[in-house]
Design a protein around this motif. Structure first.
Motif, PDB file in Angstrom:
ATOM      1  N   ILE A 228       1.519  -2.807 -15.585  1.00  0.00           N
ATOM      2  CA  ILE A 228       2.189  -1.501 -15.632  1.00  0.00           C
ATOM      3  C   ILE A 228       1.411  -0.469 -14.817  1.00  0.00           C
ATOM      4  CG2 ILE A 228       2.702   0.462 -17.143  1.00  0.00           C
ATOM      5  CD1 ILE A 228       3.589  -1.601 -19.262  1.00  0.00           C
ATOM      6  N   VAL A 229       0.114  -0.363 -15.057  1.00  0.00           N
ATOM      7  CA  VAL A 229      -0.654   0.651 -14.327  1.00  0.00           C
ATOM      8  C   VAL A 229      -0.726   0.301 -12.847  1.00  0.00           C
ATOM      9  CG1 VAL A 229      -2.985  -0.329 -14.705  1.00  0.00           C
ATOM     10  CG2 VAL A 229      -2.695   2.135 -14.404  1.00  0.00           C
ATOM     11  N   GLN A 230      -0.797  -0.976 -12.530  1.00  0.00           N
ATOM     12  CA  GLN A 230      -0.817  -1.367 -11.124  1.00  0.00           C
ATOM     13  C   GLN A 230       0.486  -0.982 -10.413  1.00  0.00           C
ATOM     14  OE1 GLN A 230      -1.714  -5.561 -11.485  1.00  0.00           O
ATOM     15  NE2 GLN A 230      -3.938  -5.216 -11.371  1.00  0.00           N
ATOM     16  N   GLU A 231       1.621  -1.158 -11.104  1.00  0.00           N
ATOM     17  CA  GLU A 231       2.905  -0.793 -10.517  1.00  0.00           C
ATOM     18  C   GLU A 231       3.024   0.722 -10.350  1.00  0.00           C
ATOM     19  OE1 GLU A 231       6.838  -1.143  -8.981  1.00  0.00           O
ATOM     20  OE2 GLU A 231       5.095  -2.481  -9.082  1.00  0.00           O
ATOM     21  N   ILE A 232       2.536   1.479 -11.331  1.00  0.00           N
ATOM     22  CA  ILE A 232       2.584   2.947 -11.218  1.00  0.00           C
ATOM     23  C   ILE A 232       1.721   3.420 -10.047  1.00  0.00           C
ATOM     24  CG2 ILE A 232       1.936   5.114 -12.357  1.00  0.00           C
ATOM     25  CD1 ILE A 232       2.740   3.776 -15.021  1.00  0.00           C
ATOM     26  N   LYS A 233       0.537   2.862  -9.926  1.00  0.00           N
ATOM     27  CA  LYS A 233      -0.336   3.254  -8.816  1.00  0.00           C
ATOM     28  C   LYS A 233       0.279   2.863  -7.470  1.00  0.00           C
ATOM     29  CE  LYS A 233      -3.900   4.940 -11.174  1.00  0.00           C
ATOM     30  NZ  LYS A 233      -4.489   6.276 -11.004  1.00  0.00           N
ATOM     31  N   ARG A 234       0.961   1.724  -7.435  1.00  0.00           N
ATOM     32  CA  ARG A 234       1.622   1.299  -6.206  1.00  0.00           C
ATOM     33  C   ARG A 234       2.729   2.276  -5.809  1.00  0.00           C
ATOM     34  NH1 ARG A 234       5.826  -1.435  -4.163  1.00  0.00           N
ATOM     35  NH2 ARG A 234       6.909  -1.585  -6.164  1.00  0.00           N
ATOM     36  N   GLN A 235       3.467   2.752  -6.822  1.00  0.00           N
ATOM     37  CA  GLN A 235       4.594   3.648  -6.559  1.00  0.00           C
ATOM     38  C   GLN A 235       4.141   5.094  -6.319  1.00  0.00           C
ATOM     39  OE1 GLN A 235       7.958   3.253  -6.436  1.00  0.00           O
ATOM     40  NE2 GLN A 235       8.410   1.289  -7.371  1.00  0.00           N
ATOM     41  N   CYS A 236       3.073   5.526  -7.007  1.00  0.00           N
ATOM     42  CA  CYS A 236       2.711   6.954  -7.026  1.00  0.00           C
ATOM     43  C   CYS A 236       1.417   7.278  -6.288  1.00  0.00           C
ATOM     44  CB  CYS A 236       2.579   7.439  -8.466  1.00  0.00           C
ATOM     45  SG  CYS A 236       4.091   7.256  -9.436  1.00  0.00           S
ATOM     46  N   GLY A 237       0.674   6.256  -5.914  1.00  0.00           N
ATOM     47  CA  GLY A 237      -0.599   6.505  -5.250  1.00  0.00           C
ATOM     48  C   GLY A 237      -1.763   6.403  -6.214  1.00  0.00           C
ATOM     49  N   LEU A 238      -2.924   6.056  -5.680  1.00  0.00           N
ATOM     50  CA  LEU A 238      -4.098   5.825  -6.527  1.00  0.00           C
ATOM     51  C   LEU A 238      -4.604   7.102  -7.190  1.00  0.00           C
ATOM     52  CD1 LEU A 238      -6.094   3.302  -4.282  1.00  0.00           C
ATOM     53  CD2 LEU A 238      -4.656   2.807  -6.273  1.00  0.00           C
ATOM     54  N   ASP A 239      -4.271   8.270  -6.607  1.00  0.00           N
ATOM     55  CA  ASP A 239      -4.794   9.520  -7.161  1.00  0.00           C
ATOM     56  C   ASP A 239      -3.895  10.121  -8.241  1.00  0.00           C
ATOM     57  OD1 ASP A 239      -2.753  10.152  -5.452  1.00  0.00           O
ATOM     58  OD2 ASP A 239      -3.754  11.888  -4.553  1.00  0.00           O
ATOM     59  N   PHE A 240      -2.764   9.479  -8.559  1.00  0.00           N
ATOM     60  CA  PHE A 240      -1.884   9.995  -9.618  1.00  0.00           C
ATOM     61  C   PHE A 240      -2.439   9.534 -10.963  1.00  0.00           C
ATOM     62  CE2 PHE A 240       2.102   9.752 -12.217  1.00  0.00           C
ATOM     63  CZ  PHE A 240       2.373  11.115 -12.222  1.00  0.00           C
ATOM     64  N   PRO A 241      -2.826  10.474 -11.856  1.00  0.00           N
ATOM     65  CA  PRO A 241      -3.514  10.103 -13.098  1.00  0.00           C
ATOM     66  C   PRO A 241      -2.622   9.318 -14.065  1.00  0.00           C
ATOM     67  CG  PRO A 241      -3.824  12.438 -12.597  1.00  0.00           C
ATOM     68  CD  PRO A 241      -2.736  11.938 -11.699  1.00  0.00           C
ATOM     69  N   VAL A 242      -3.199   8.256 -14.610  1.00  0.00           N
ATOM     70  CA  VAL A 242      -2.516   7.459 -15.627  1.00  0.00           C
ATOM     71  C   VAL A 242      -3.464   7.282 -16.810  1.00  0.00           C
ATOM     72  CG1 VAL A 242      -1.305   5.323 -16.167  1.00  0.00           C
ATOM     73  CG2 VAL A 242      -1.236   6.228 -13.825  1.00  0.00           C
ATOM     74  N   SER A 243      -3.087   7.878 -17.928  1.00  0.00           N
ATOM     75  CA  SER A 243      -3.845   7.733 -19.173  1.00  0.00           C
ATOM     76  C   SER A 243      -3.275   6.573 -19.977  1.00  0.00           C
ATOM     77  CB  SER A 243      -3.757   9.035 -19.975  1.00  0.00           C
ATOM     78  OG  SER A 243      -4.270   8.854 -21.288  1.00  0.00           O
ATOM     79  N   LEU A 244      -4.076   6.053 -20.884  1.00  0.00           N
ATOM     80  CA  LEU A 244      -3.616   4.996 -21.785  1.00  0.00           C
ATOM     81  C   LEU A 244      -3.892   5.398 -23.223  1.00  0.00           C
ATOM     82  CD1 LEU A 244      -2.532   2.010 -22.033  1.00  0.00           C
ATOM     83  CD2 LEU A 244      -4.930   1.344 -22.250  1.00  0.00           C
ATOM     84  N   ARG A 245      -2.849   5.379 -24.053  1.00  0.00           N
ATOM     85  CA  ARG A 245      -3.043   5.570 -25.502  1.00  0.00           C
ATOM     86  C   ARG A 245      -3.598   4.262 -26.031  1.00  0.00           C
ATOM     87  NH1 ARG A 245      -4.231   8.512 -29.495  1.00  0.00           N
ATOM     88  NH2 ARG A 245      -2.685   9.389 -30.905  1.00  0.00           N
ATOM     89  N   TYR A 246      -4.726   4.348 -26.733  1.00  0.00           N
ATOM     90  CA  TYR A 246      -5.514   3.144 -27.009  1.00  0.00           C
ATOM     91  C   TYR A 246      -6.062   3.161 -28.433  1.00  0.00           C
ATOM     92  CZ  TYR A 246      -9.140  -0.434 -26.214  1.00  0.00           C
ATOM     93  OH  TYR A 246      -9.927  -1.557 -26.281  1.00  0.00           O
ATOM     94  N   SER A 247      -5.839   2.081 -29.159  1.00  0.00           N
ATOM     95  CA  SER A 247      -6.446   1.911 -30.487  1.00  0.00           C
ATOM     96  C   SER A 247      -7.740   1.123 -30.324  1.00  0.00           C
ATOM     97  CB  SER A 247      -5.499   1.159 -31.423  1.00  0.00           C
ATOM     98  OG  SER A 247      -4.369   1.937 -31.731  1.00  0.00           O
ATOM     99  N   VAL A 248      -8.838   1.738 -30.680  1.00  0.00           N
ATOM    100  CA  VAL A 248     -10.139   1.097 -30.507  1.00  0.00           C
ATOM    101  C   VAL A 248     -10.224  -0.163 -31.364  1.00  0.00           C
ATOM    102  CG1 VAL A 248     -12.634   1.392 -30.707  1.00  0.00           C
ATOM    103  CG2 VAL A 248     -11.209   3.314 -29.965  1.00  0.00           C
ATOM    104  N   ILE A 249      -9.905  -0.016 -32.650  1.00  0.00           N
ATOM    105  CA  ILE A 249      -9.928  -1.154 -33.580  1.00  0.00           C
ATOM    106  C   ILE A 249      -8.598  -1.174 -34.330  1.00  0.00           C
ATOM    107  CG2 ILE A 249     -11.125  -2.232 -35.532  1.00  0.00           C
ATOM    108  CD1 ILE A 249     -13.632  -0.669 -34.729  1.00  0.00           C
ATOM    109  N   SER A 250      -8.051  -2.353 -34.530  1.00  0.00           N
ATOM    110  CA  SER A 250      -6.743  -2.460 -35.179  1.00  0.00           C
ATOM    111  C   SER A 250      -6.796  -2.139 -36.665  1.00  0.00           C
ATOM    112  CB  SER A 250      -6.167  -3.861 -34.970  1.00  0.00           C
ATOM    113  OG  SER A 250      -6.004  -4.136 -33.600  1.00  0.00           O
ATOM    114  N   LYS A 251      -7.941  -2.356 -37.320  1.00  0.00           N
ATOM    115  CA  LYS A 251      -8.111  -2.082 -38.755  1.00  0.00           C
ATOM    116  C   LYS A 251      -7.025  -2.790 -39.576  1.00  0.00           C
ATOM    117  CE  LYS A 251     -11.363   1.160 -37.964  1.00  0.00           C
ATOM    118  NZ  LYS A 251     -12.744   1.095 -38.447  1.00  0.00           N
TER     119      LYS A 251
END
Length: 687
Positions: A228-251
């Motif tokens: 997903i992030v690779q496709e976004i960077k391909r479409q929008c350029g490497l300088d377009f910021p992409v954040s990821l919502r991330y769960s550190v531990i599943s608990k």
């Protein structure tokens, strides 16, 4: 502003994007720019909320998550070009605030999709399933990494997504991100390797049993998120910021089984060792920020902390992860601003995420900056308005349809996301209005009336304002509720509302033809038919300080009874819960994040719970009960607390009501804080 808060107001960067301060509005379903559970369009209500937050000094603003494939009507998010044109016209107004906007995009919910009774009928009836497919294709929108049970329902299982479907999603992310970039949006956030949503289900070993390139190995499980992030960077350029919502531990202990704070358990999802590796791997793939907390829908109380969870509950795990990546890391989850500021100053995190507090008071950051923290209307972590998806034995998501379609409302702020019907309209005919009862309902009515230009007068029979909310906010862990009570009392003083304490009104005729609001609350339901009922302590009496012994039987396993049992256990007592229904907290309006915490806490700490059990007698040293088969047994105890609910107690009965009278709060119908505050607001606006 308090100097301790200053680190929150320093600039930082996400890739090439400069952010003016460290305060992040994290996404909440319902605050969407393109609509929620409806045909995609530029949503003015969502845009107005986002703009208000931006005007009030948030640095980075993330609207509610947008499914890349809309669960309703099956549209791809990139298909409606007009809404991107509307967004482009709006973006200059947003950017005047100095804030930056990242739009959060999600692949969907998978097995976490909240199933209602109606959806169960659509799915289990073959004819209805085919008929409803163009509107809601449950087979597609609940599809997961592998076959898996739904979080909410046994009747709507998840199938595995095909490789072709996965690639269709990846392409859609790229197309959508490009349209957002062209509209002037500053970046996107991908939701999520987080909270057990669809992308996370691919990463988690207990869900993903695939043997193709999207399963098996570590790289296979994370491939979907990477592509997903690779496709976004391909479409929008490497300088377009992409954040990821991330769960550190599943608990997470297993399907529908979370792990509580401090619990010793075997992690079935992502543990910290894998998380370190995954975070670095995802950074190398192209993600520019990690927006972090913990949990899954199976352990929902980590991502949506109820009041029972510790403050800053995710901070230690997020701070530990920060050491393993070179990109900014944000932490969310019951964050205290001063603790967040200290963590930022130490370099433990880069930004602080806040969500529900913006629903309670969109201006809270501005007030904090100006040293007006006493004027901030606090979030009480109830989920009653914003996220009241509830679940108990025998039902899927037991939530009103209007609530399912209108998330991100707020129990304590009737105006949030509802300004089309809830807004202060000045009166053209100011008048004195009598309010009998100084609880939350009475005070909210008085506040709104005064802001409109009326002259409200409160008569309260006790010596203090607050009514039953004084007892409801008494438990040791309910500091946020006590903050709300203090806020209301402060509003009465600031607005110079006339208040008569220790004044019981027994006859409304003394007020003549004046408009009267009756806010006299409810009275406890007494179990008068139970022999020995006089030995029982009513719930509110306990909460107001009545002494109890060491072992306490709590009769009633609704929310109030369970919270009392929880408080007793925290104080070192030995509670026992007796409940007639087949599950604890089997009531609408209580979010699963809240109720599952209490159910699992009682299980972990071995608090005895007797379900489908009826109280028969009360003695000095025990209670006599019958089980579902009618078998009689005794439970030894030193004290008995009755939590059998409440009955409306209007000063004037409905049959005797005059045209100049109206009711607010529990004296009309027993509900929760949301129903009290919203009705009080609406009644005050009608007068």
């Amino acid at each position: 502003m308090d100097k301790k808060l200053e680190p929150l107001f320093t600039p930082w960067k996400i890739a090439t994007c400069q952010i003016k301060n460290r305060i992040v509005l994290t996404s909440m379903g319902g605050t969407d720019l393109f609509g929620w559970m409806e045909r995609n369009h530029f949503d003015k209500a969502g845009a107005d909320f986002i703009l208000e937050v931006a005007k009030n000094n948030a640095g980075l603003v993330l609207p509610g998550c947008q499914p890349i494939y809309n669960p309703m009507f099956g549209q791809w998010l990139y298909s409606n070009k007009k809404m991107y044109q509307d967004l482009a016209k709006w973006m200059p107004e947003f950017h005047k605030t100095g804030a930056k906007l990242f739009v959060q995009l999600t692949a969907g919910f998978g097995r976490s999709f909240t199933i209602s009774p109606m959806m169960e009928k659509l799915y289990t009836n073959k004819f209805l399933r085919v008929l409803s497919k163009p509107v809601m294709d449950l087979d597609k929108i609940t599809a997961s990494a592998s076959e898996a049970p739904n979080r909410w329902s046994d009747k709507v299982p998840s199938r595995a997504l095909t490789v072709e479907e996965i690639r269709e999603y990846i392409t859609a992310f790229g197309k959508t991100a490009k349209l957002l970039k062209e509209a002037g949006v500053d970046g996107v956030e991908i939701h999520a390797v987080h909270e057990g949503y669809l992308l996370d289900q691919f990463t988690l070993k207990y869900v993903n049993k695939r043997t193709d390139e999207y399963g098996g190995s570590f790289a296979g499980r994370y491939r979907f998120a990477v592509e997903i992030v690779q496709e976004i960077k391909r479409q929008c350029g490497l300088d377009f910021p992409v954040s990821l919502r991330y769960s550190v531990i599943s608990k997470t202990r297993g399907f529908r089984q979370g792990a509580l704070p401090g619990e010793d358990y075997d992690e079935v999802g992502r543990d910290f060792e894998e998380s370190k590796k995954a975070a670095k791997y995802l950074q190398e793939a192209g993600y520019d920020m990690l927006n972090c907390d913990n949990g899954t829908y199976d352990a929902w109380y980590w991502a949506h902390p109820p009041i029972y969870m510790p403050e800053n509950c995710n901070l230690s795990d997020v701070a530990a992860l920060r050491k393993y990546v070179d990109i900014p890391v944000v932490c969310a989850g019951r964050m205290d601003p001063r603790v967040a500021a200290e963590a930022i100053e130490k370099g433990d995190i880069d930004g602080a995420g806040f969500a529900r507090q913006f629903l309670a008071d969109p201006r809270w950051v501005t007030k904090m900056m100006h040293g007006q923290e006493a004027d901030i209307r606090p979030c009480i972590l109830c989920h009653n308005g914003c996220f009241n998806m509830c679940h108990y034995k025998g039902v899927p998501n037991d939530q009103e349809l209007s609530d399912s379609l209108h998330l991100a409302r707020c129990a304590v702020n009737a105006e949030t996301m509802q300004k089309d019907k809830h807004y202060i309209k000045p009166t053209k005919h100011p008048k004195k209005i009598i309010i009998i009862g100084g609880g939350i309902g009475g005070m909210e009515a008085a506040r709104v009336l005064k802001k409109r230009g009326h002259e409200p007068v409160i008569y309260e029979k006790s010596g203090e304002l607050g009514g039953t909310f004084i007892a409801a906010s008494a438990e040791s862990y309910k500091g946020k509720l006590r903050d709300l009570l203090a806020w209301y009392r402060r509003q009465m003083k600031l607005l110079e509302i006339e208040v008569h304490l220790n004044t019981e009104i027994t006859d409304v005729r003394q007020f003549g033809k004046s408009d009267i609001i009756i806010a006299t609350g409810a009275v406890p339901r007494r179990l008068m038919m139970i022999p020995g009922n006089e030995l029982m302590i009513e719930a509110c009496d306990f909460l107001r300080g009545a002494e109890v012994g060491e072992k306490v039987a709590v009769v009633g396993g609704g929310l109030t009874g369970c919270e009392i049992a929880y408080e007793l256990a925290l104080k070192g007592k030995k509670p026992v819960i007796v409940e007639m229904k087949d599950d604890l907290i089997s009531q609408k309006g209580v979010c699963l994040a809240n109720s599952s915490y209490l159910r699992e806490w009682f299980e972990l700490y071995r608090v005895p719970v007797y379900l489908e059990t009826t109280l028969k007698e009360v003695w000095e040293d025990c209670i006599v009960c019958t089980d579902k088969e009618g078998k009689e047994f005794t439970i030894e105890c030193d004290s008995v607390i009755s939590s059998a609910g409440y009955i409306p107690n209007p000063l004037v009965k409905e049959n005797d009501r005059e045209s100049n009278m109206d009711y607010v709060g529990d004296c009309k119908a027993v509900g929760n804080l949301r129903s009290v505050i919203w009705r009080a607001y609406e009644v005050a606006m009608r007068l």
